[in-house]
Design an enzyme around this catalytic site. Structure first.
Site, PDB file in Angstrom:
ATOM      1  N   SER A 247      38.004  49.259  38.442  1.00  0.00           N
ATOM      2  CA  SER A 247      38.518  48.046  39.074  1.00  0.00           C
ATOM      3  C   SER A 247      39.867  48.329  39.748  1.00  0.00           C
ATOM      4  CB  SER A 247      38.608  46.916  38.041  1.00  0.00           C
ATOM      5  OG  SER A 247      38.721  45.665  38.668  1.00  0.00           O
ATOM      6  N   ASP A 354      28.896  43.612  43.449  1.00  0.00           N
ATOM      7  CA  ASP A 354      29.974  43.615  42.461  1.00  0.00           C
ATOM      8  C   ASP A 354      30.382  42.184  42.109  1.00  0.00           C
ATOM      9  OD1 ASP A 354      32.945  43.671  41.605  1.00  0.00           O
ATOM     10  OD2 ASP A 354      32.355  45.779  41.495  1.00  0.00           O
ATOM     11  N   HIS A 403      30.040  44.753  37.092  1.00  0.00           N
ATOM     12  CA  HIS A 403      31.382  45.207  37.449  1.00  0.00           C
ATOM     13  C   HIS A 403      31.831  46.252  36.432  1.00  0.00           C
ATOM     14  CE1 HIS A 403      35.309  45.158  39.312  1.00  0.00           C
ATOM     15  NE2 HIS A 403      35.896  44.883  38.155  1.00  0.00           N
TER      16      HIS A 403
END
Length: 511
Positions: A247, A354, A403
């Site tokens: 991330s 995502d 994610h």
């Protein structure tokens, strides 16, 4: 006679004691042997014998041995797991800190003799104003302060020391760098105060007030200091240093990999620095936002980064910065604009749908109704991400809604075109090693893997979708129906398009 009697008694007593010792040794060997079959050498006491009246000679050894065996195995397993833990080390340079001034640091699990290092940057988005940083500090203090960090941390996924969970990197030196700077790992210290302007407009005055905080932003400096502190532990002798992250940590890899490579080169290290970016390859938002940003917390990612860069005193890679005029450096936070300017080898891991990219557009699958326009955006997102990854040399992009992946314990299960992510990383590593040693890379070992099917969840290895209300697993079509979409209007009627849809879902991951 009396002496002879005493002597005979002593001989008899000695014989009994010797026999007991032999029995005890035999029992001990048997116990150790039974445990040794399970990979643990734990010495256990011999079986106990019940000598209570009425039951002389009845053995209780079986139950006690089983219980002791279980305890021995559990103890050995706990000791092994404890040895696999990463341990906390605070930075020697106390001037480089978390947002609130507490000491920054890292967790380390050394693998003696290994010349491979895996450095991991934690994710967690950012804050870009007094309001957003105060809210972050109140709700997620561990992302701004080290005061609550535990002394040890267990690695999972690519951070695991277990070969079955982490087949290719389990025997590397593993470094987990907690995220406590809230600046996408770009900050270099307190931003310089703006020059005084007697006639500022109300808008500029509001902007200045929003950006006056008591926090420090030193993400990029923390990475630099971690590497300094790893010098006595052997990082200068490394052959390969992998800078990885998920991330915002993945974006941090893109922003810092050239700086890390240069730092190690200046230290005299011969290591090749490689980057692993997981779920940090974002696209710009298409949604119109409030014109009051940064007064509200509803900024687009682009606006948040624009404002944050000044607050963080943030830096971007030099070659990318030169492509944009002053004030436009925020564009270097987007991988598809930054990638071509970087020289260090990079492996990009990116779900094509995502969940964080969808949340930027206020799309929460499983938690609200979904409009036809939002469904269309979801479909387009997969196509746009594929296009943005076309020129990436090493990539793993499943057509799934999720994610992050590399720190999940089940990361070995996900595949694209029949190849798992750990296998793709191994192929990439071998290809880079072969190129460095002037050898021809092996054939049949792919590492550019992008799903070709068009639908979310069309890869059969995708993580399951879960209904937030019931916590039950759903298929994509069930999820769309639950969120209020008319499948017939969208041309997704399973009765009318059964063969085509079923074919895509079953074959997507292998296409």
């Amino acid at each position: 006679m009396r002496l002879v009697g005493q002597f005979a008694f002593l001989l008899l007593l000695g014989g009994i004691l010797c026999q007991n010792n032999r029995n005890a040794k035999a029992n001990g060997k048997a116990n150790r042997k039974s445990i040794g079959n399970q990979g643990v050498d734990v010495r256990l006491p011999p079986a106990m014998v019940n000598v209570t009246p009425g039951n002389t000679g009845s053995a209780r050894g079986a139950g006690s041995l089983t219980e002791a065996t279980r305890e021995g195995i559990a103890g050995a397993r706990a000791a092994r797991q404890q040895a696999d833990d990463m341990r906390l080390h605070f930075l020697k340079n106390s001037q480089v800190t978390c947002n609130d001034g507490t000491a920054a640091g890292f967790y380390l699990k050394e693998f003696r003799g290994s010349r491979r290092w895996l450095l991991f940057l934690e994710g967690g988005w950012c804050c870009h104003s007094k309001e957003t940083c105060d809210s972050r500090y109140q709700n997620i203090p561990r992302l701004m302060s080290s005061s609550g960090w535990p002394q040890t941390k267990r690695g999972t996924g690519i951070l695991s020391s277990q070969a079955e969970e982490n087949p290719h990197w389990h025997n590397a030196n593993i470094v987990f760098i907690p995220y406590c700077s809230s600046d996408v790992w770009s900050g270099t210290g307190p931003a310089p105060p703006p020059p005084p302007r007697p006639r500022q407009s109300r808008e500029k005055e509001r902007y200045a007030n929003a950006n006056s905080t008591n926090y420090t932003f030193m993400g990029s400096l923390i990475i630099r200091e971690v590497i300094k502190d790893l010098i006595p532990r052997g990082i200068k002798q490394a052959k390969v240093v992998m800078l990885s992250g998920t991330s915002a940590g993945g974006t941090g890899v893109l922003l810092n990999i050239e700086r890390v490579a240069r730092q190690l080169e200046q230290l005299g290290a011969e290591a090749q620095v490689r980057g692993l970016v997981d779920s940090g390859w974002f696209l710009e938002s298409k949604q119109q936002r409030s014109p009051n940003c940064p007064e509200t917390i509803s900024c687009s990612p682009e606006d948040a980064i624009k404002i944050g860069l000044r607050l963080w005193n943030g830096v971007v890679p030099e070659r990318c910065r030169q492509l944009y005029k002053k004030g436009e450096e925020w564009q270097c936070f987007f991988g598809h604009k930054l990638y071509s300017t970087l020289t260090s080898p990079l492996f990009i891991v990116q779900w094509l749908f995502d969940e964080e990219q969808l949340r930027v557009e206020n799309i929460y699958l499983g938690g609200q109704t979904l409009s036809e326009q939002q469904w269309q955006y979801i479909q387009n997102l997969g196509t746009e991400l594929k296009n943005s990854l076309r020129d990436v040399t090493a990539v793993f992009a499943p057509s799934c809604l999720s994610h992050t992946v590399i720190t999940k314990s089940n990361w070995v299960n996900f595949q694209v075109k029949g190849t798992s992510l750990p296998r793709a990383l191994q192929c990439w590593d071998r290809s880079l090693d072969a190129t460095r040693n002037n050898r021809t890379p092996a054939k049949g070992c792919p590492f550019h893997l992008v799903d070709t099917c068009q639908w979310p969840q069309c890869n059969p290895t995708c993580p399951a979708m879960v209904d937030q209300a019931t916590q039950q697993e759903l298929t994509l079509l069930q999820m769309l129906v639950a969120m209020g979409l008319d499948l017939q209007r969208l041309g997704l009627d399973p009765k009318g398009d059964k063969d085509s849809l079923a074919g895509m879902v079953s074959n997507g991951g292998k296409a």
